[in-house]
Design a protein around this motif. Structure first.
Motif, PDB file in Angstrom:
ATOM      1  N   HIS A   1       0.838  -1.204   0.000  1.00  0.00           N
ATOM      2  CA  HIS A   1       0.000   0.000   0.000  1.00  0.00           C
ATOM      3  C   HIS A   1       0.875   1.257   0.000  1.00  0.00           C
ATOM      4  CE1 HIS A   1      -4.093   1.639   1.553  1.00  0.00           C
ATOM      5  NE2 HIS A   1      -3.455   2.557   0.852  1.00  0.00           N
TER       6      HIS A   1
ATOM      7  N   HIS B   1       1.412   5.056  -2.164  1.00  0.00           N
ATOM      8  CA  HIS B   1       0.849   6.012  -3.127  1.00  0.00           C
ATOM      9  C   HIS B   1       1.956   6.741  -3.890  1.00  0.00           C
ATOM     10  CE1 HIS B   1      -3.313   5.485  -1.881  1.00  0.00           C
ATOM     11  NE2 HIS B   1      -2.829   5.316  -0.656  1.00  0.00           N
TER      12      HIS B   1
ATOM     13  N   ASP C   1       0.726   2.546   3.581  1.00  0.00           N
ATOM     14  CA  ASP C   1      -0.156   3.636   3.155  1.00  0.00           C
ATOM     15  C   ASP C   1       0.608   4.956   3.108  1.00  0.00           C
ATOM     16  OD1 ASP C   1      -2.516   4.724   2.263  1.00  0.00           O
ATOM     17  OD2 ASP C   1      -3.702   4.142   4.012  1.00  0.00           O
TER      18      ASP C   1
HETATM   19 ZN    ZN Z   1      -4.042   4.548   0.814  1.00  0.00          ZN
END
Ligand code: ZN
Ligand code: ZN
Length: 259
Positions: free
Chosen positions: A14, A16, A224
């Motif tokens: 995860h 970005h 994340d």
């Molecule tokens: Zn995310």
């Protein structure tokens, strides 16, 4: 050598990039793979960047050309269905809820998320989400939306499974009754969908992970991150706290059978 050598090989699914709301280019993401193995998984849909499936196909091509494994953070309950061939072209799909429609009202998860990330000190809507009529409806809707994501959209990983205004409003063990947690876990286990350990939101909590482990779940690491590739401090504490078996973690590839 055990745990520490295993931790170094945990694949971060995860991550970005600037193809959605991250600040790092795909080219720089391709370089940071040497820091720790990771893929990229941008939000879909995302404003003017990942608007359509054609945008997704370009994203896959660009990232693959750089040698990256490519996933997607598919917005459960919001994103349009993916064509089977697009799904097949992705190494994995993370499904995650960021807003939820309950009886005609949309609830945004942003404030709860900021609170769980430690960016805000107070969750101002807490009282509203402790309401005894509203909270069970939210829990039921989460199960419905996750089920659709698993069955219709064929996600591989359930991202930040317990991040919601309920978790920001109360202790997770009272926000989510054990019976509800087990229903959510069983949806994942029965379809071979991995449950994400999310470094940013610090979810799911220990008891949830222990239940998931006991029911035979697979897991997936997801920092994340929207910027630099950082340490896995919370992730390793969660793995250790719930005594999770690192052999049950995904390694950047889907394991679900079928298309
Ligand atoms: Zn995310
Ligand atoms: Zn998310």
């Amino acid at each position: 050598m055990g745990r520490s050598s295993g931790a170094l090989s945990l694949f971060d699914h995860h991550v970005h990039s600037d193809r959605s709301d991250g600040s790092v280019s795909l080219a720089d993401r391709a370089r940071s793979v040497s820091v720790r193995p990771h893929g990229v998984s941008d939000h879909y849909p995302w404003r003017d960047k990942l608007r359509s499936e054609d945008d997704v196909r370009r994203y896959i091509d660009d990232a693959e050309r750089l040698g990256l494994r490519v996933g997607l953070e598919y917005d459960l309950g919001v994103a349009p269905p993916l064509r089977a061939e697009t799904r097949k072209a992705l190494h994995y799909v993370i499904g995650a809820i960021h807003r939820l429609e309950v009886d005609g009202v949309w609830f945004q998860f942003d404030d709860a998320g900021a609170f769980l990330k430690g960016r805000t000190k107070v969750f101002t809507d807490a009282a509203r989400f402790r309401d005894e009529r509203l909270s069970p409806r939210i829990r039921e809707r989460i199960l419905e939306v996750v089920r659709a994501g698993i069955e219709r959209d064929r996600i591989d990983i359930l991202g930040h499974a317990t991040m919601s205004p309920l978790a920001a409003a109360a202790d997770p063990e009272s926000a989510y009754p054990a019976e509800w947690q087990e229903r959510l876990i069983r949806l994942c286990v029965e379809a071979d969908v991995a449950i994400e350990i999310n470094e940013s939101y610090n979810v799911p909590h220990r008891e949830f992970l222990e239940r998931a482990s006991a029911l035979g779940a697979r897991f997936s690491v997801g920092t994340d991150t929207h910027g630099a590739i950082g340490p896995l401090d919370r992730t390793l504490a969660m793995i250790k706290g719930a005594r999770l078996d690192e052999a049950r973690f995904l390694d950047g590839r889907r394991v679900r059978a079928g298309v």
